[in-house]
Design a protein around this motif. Structure first.
Motif, PDB file in Angstrom:
ATOM      1  N   MET A 128       2.111  -4.779 -30.293  1.00 32.23           N
ATOM      2  CA  MET A 128       2.814  -5.844 -30.447  1.00 32.23           C
ATOM      3  C   MET A 128       3.452  -5.843 -31.799  1.00 32.23           C
ATOM      4  N   GLY A 129       4.547  -6.315 -31.983  1.00 30.52           N
ATOM      5  CA  GLY A 129       5.175  -6.374 -33.225  1.00 30.52           C
ATOM      6  C   GLY A 129       5.605  -7.832 -33.593  1.00 30.52           C
ATOM      7  N   GLU A 130       6.168  -7.912 -34.837  1.00 31.13           N
ATOM      8  CA  GLU A 130       6.529  -9.117 -35.462  1.00 31.13           C
ATOM      9  C   GLU A 130       7.697  -9.779 -34.621  1.00 31.13           C
ATOM     10  N   LEU A 131       8.480  -8.900 -33.772  1.00 32.08           N
ATOM     11  CA  LEU A 131       9.619  -9.783 -33.105  1.00 32.08           C
ATOM     12  C   LEU A 131       9.166  -9.947 -31.452  1.00 32.08           C
ATOM     13  N   THR A 132       7.986  -9.447 -31.114  1.00 32.73           N
ATOM     14  CA  THR A 132       7.597  -9.668 -29.625  1.00 32.73           C
ATOM     15  C   THR A 132       7.669 -11.133 -29.197  1.00 32.73           C
ATOM     16  N   GLY A 133       8.434 -11.107 -27.790  1.00 31.50           N
ATOM     17  CA  GLY A 133       8.755 -12.221 -27.306  1.00 31.50           C
ATOM     18  C   GLY A 133      10.107 -12.679 -27.861  1.00 31.50           C
ATOM     19  N   ARG A 134      10.871 -11.926 -28.514  1.00 28.93           N
ATOM     20  CA  ARG A 134      12.118 -12.583 -29.001  1.00 28.93           C
ATOM     21  C   ARG A 134      13.219 -11.592 -28.322  1.00 28.93           C
ATOM     22  N   THR A 135      14.418 -11.968 -28.315  1.00 29.04           N
ATOM     23  CA  THR A 135      15.513 -11.230 -27.800  1.00 29.04           C
ATOM     24  C   THR A 135      16.670 -10.874 -28.853  1.00 29.04           C
ATOM     25  N   ALA A 136      17.406  -9.775 -28.917  1.00 30.52           N
ATOM     26  CA  ALA A 136      18.332  -9.686 -29.760  1.00 30.52           C
ATOM     27  C   ALA A 136      19.521  -9.105 -29.031  1.00 30.52           C
ATOM     28  N   LEU A 137      20.753  -9.138 -29.523  1.00 28.59           N
ATOM     29  CA  LEU A 137      22.053  -8.653 -29.088  1.00 28.59           C
ATOM     30  C   LEU A 137      22.407  -7.865 -30.389  1.00 28.59           C
ATOM     31  N   VAL A 138      22.640  -6.633 -30.159  1.00 22.40           N
ATOM     32  CA  VAL A 138      23.214  -5.625 -31.313  1.00 22.40           C
ATOM     33  C   VAL A 138      24.707  -5.109 -30.782  1.00 22.40           C
ATOM     34  N   THR A 139      25.760  -5.745 -31.319  1.00 22.74           N
ATOM     35  CA  THR A 139      27.004  -4.981 -31.025  1.00 22.74           C
ATOM     36  C   THR A 139      27.323  -3.821 -31.675  1.00 22.74           C
ATOM     37  N   GLY A 140      28.089  -2.766 -30.793  1.00 21.25           N
ATOM     38  CA  GLY A 140      28.209  -1.539 -31.198  1.00 21.25           C
ATOM     39  C   GLY A 140      26.927  -0.759 -31.635  1.00 21.25           C
ATOM     40  N   ALA A 141      26.293  -0.647 -30.669  1.00 22.27           N
ATOM     41  CA  ALA A 141      24.856  -0.106 -30.536  1.00 22.27           C
ATOM     42  C   ALA A 141      24.751   1.315 -29.961  1.00 22.27           C
ATOM     43  N   SER A 142      25.621   1.846 -29.612  1.00 16.94           N
ATOM     44  CA  SER A 142      25.579   3.216 -29.001  1.00 16.94           C
ATOM     45  C   SER A 142      25.488   4.388 -29.705  1.00 16.94           C
ATOM     46  N   ARG A 143      25.606   4.059 -31.066  1.00 15.39           N
ATOM     47  CA  ARG A 143      25.709   5.157 -31.999  1.00 15.39           C
ATOM     48  C   ARG A 143      25.513   4.655 -33.435  1.00 15.39           C
ATOM     49  N   GLY A 144      25.311   5.606 -34.423  1.00 10.02           N
ATOM     50  CA  GLY A 144      25.096   5.182 -35.616  1.00 10.02           C
ATOM     51  C   GLY A 144      24.330   4.166 -36.172  1.00 10.02           C
TER      52      GLY A 144
END
Length: 254
Positions: free
Chosen positions: A1-17
Motif C-alpha cells: 500500500m502506498g501513499e497514493l493508493t485509491g487514487r487515479t492519475a493521468l500522465v500525458t506523454g508517458a510512453s518514454r523518458g
C-alpha cells in the motif's frame, strides 16, 4: 500500500523518458495510472507492462495532441479507462521539442509548438476539471529554458513560460476546491530515448560543470519531484515552479 493508493492519475506523454518515469513512480506509490501516448504505442505498452510487473494498475490511451479534437479524443479514452472513478492527479508532460533558433523557425513549427505545449495542456485541464476530485493535483512540466537565454530554444522557452504563468493563475482560481497547481522545471535530463544527444565528446561533462550538483539529471530525479507534489505532503504548495535541474546554470562555479 502506498501513499497514493485509491487514487487515479493521468500522465500525458508517458510512453518514454520523463513521462514514463513519472507514470511508473505514481503507480509504485499506489495510483491507478492512465498512460497517454501520441504515436509510440510500443513505449506505452512497455510502460503499462512495467507498472504491472511492479504490482500496479495502468491503462494506455492514445491521442495525438496539437490537432483538432485532441482533448476530446484523450478524454474519451480516459473516461472509458476510469469507468466512473474521479481523477486525482493530472500531469501535463507531453511536449514538442525545440524548433531551433529564430532565423530557422517556420510558422508551422511555431504553431505546432504552441498547439502541443500550450493549447493542449490548457484545454486538458479545462476538460479534466469536472472529473478532478476536490483536493486534486495538477502538475505541468516546464523547463529551465524559461530562465536561461538559449538562442536555440526561444520559441520552446516561450511555450514553457506560458504554462508557468498558467499554473500560477490557475492555482489562484482552483484553490477554493483544494486543488494545487504547480509546474516542475527540469534541466538537462538524460533518458533512454535521448542518451545519444548527450554522447557528443565533452558535452555531458560541460553540462555537469554548469550544474551545482555536478551531474546530468535522470528521469527519476524529475519523477520524484512530481510524485512529491502529487502526495499529501505537498498539500500546502501551490502556484509554484519547482526547479528540478540540480542547480543548472545558477552562476559561476569558481
Amino acid at each position: 500500500m502506498g501513499e497514493l493508493t485509491g487514487r487515479t492519475a493521468l500522465v500525458t506523454g508517458a510512453s518514454r523518458g520523463i513521462g514514463q518515469a513519472i507514470a511508473t513512480r505514481l503507480a509504485a506509490k499506489g495510483a491507478v495510472v492512465v498512460v497517454h501516448f501520441g504515436t509510440d504505442e510500443a513505449g506505452a505498452t512497455a510502460t503499462v507492462a512495467e507498472i504491472e510487473r511492479g504490482g500496479g494498475t495502468a491503462h494506455a490511451v492514445r491521442a495525438e495532441l496539437g490537432v483538432d479534437d485532441d482533448v476530446e479524443t484523450l478524454f474519451a479514452g480516459v473516461e472509458a479507462r476510469l469507468a466512473g472513478q474521479p481523477l486525482d492527479v493530472l500531469v501535463n508532460n507531453a511536449a514538442a521539442a525545440p524548433a531551433g533558433p529564430l532565423a530557422a523557425t517556420t510558422r508551422a513549427q511555431f504553431d505546432h509548438l504552441f498547439a502541443v505545449n500550450v493549447r493542449a495542456p490548457y484545454f486538458t485541464i479545462q476538460r479534466a476539471l469536472p472529473l478532478l476530485r476536490d483536493g486534486g493535483r495538477i502538475i505541468t512540466i516546464s523547463s529551465v529554458a524559461t530562465r536561461m537565454a538559449n538562442p536555440g530554444q526561444t520559441s520552446f522557452a516561450m511555450t514553457k513560460g506560458a504554462v508557468e504563468t498558467m499554473s500560477t493563475t490557475l492555482a489562484n482560481e482552483l484553490g477554493a476546491r483544494g486543488i494545487t497547481v504547480n509546474a516542475v522545471a527540469p534541466g538537462a535530463t538524460r533518458t533512454a530515448t535521448n542518451a545519444a544527444a548527450f554522447a557528443a565528446a565533452g558535452l555531458a561533462e560541460a553540462i555537469a560543470a554548469m550544474t551545482a550538483l555536478d551531474r546530468l539529471g535522470g528521469a527519476d530525479d524529475v519523477a520524484d519531484v512530481v510524485a512529491f507534489l502529487a502526495s499529501d505532503a505537498a498539500r500546502w504548495i501551490t502556484g509554484q515552479v519547482i526547479d528540478a535541474s540540480g542547480g543548472l546554470f545558477l552562476g559561476p562555479r569558481v
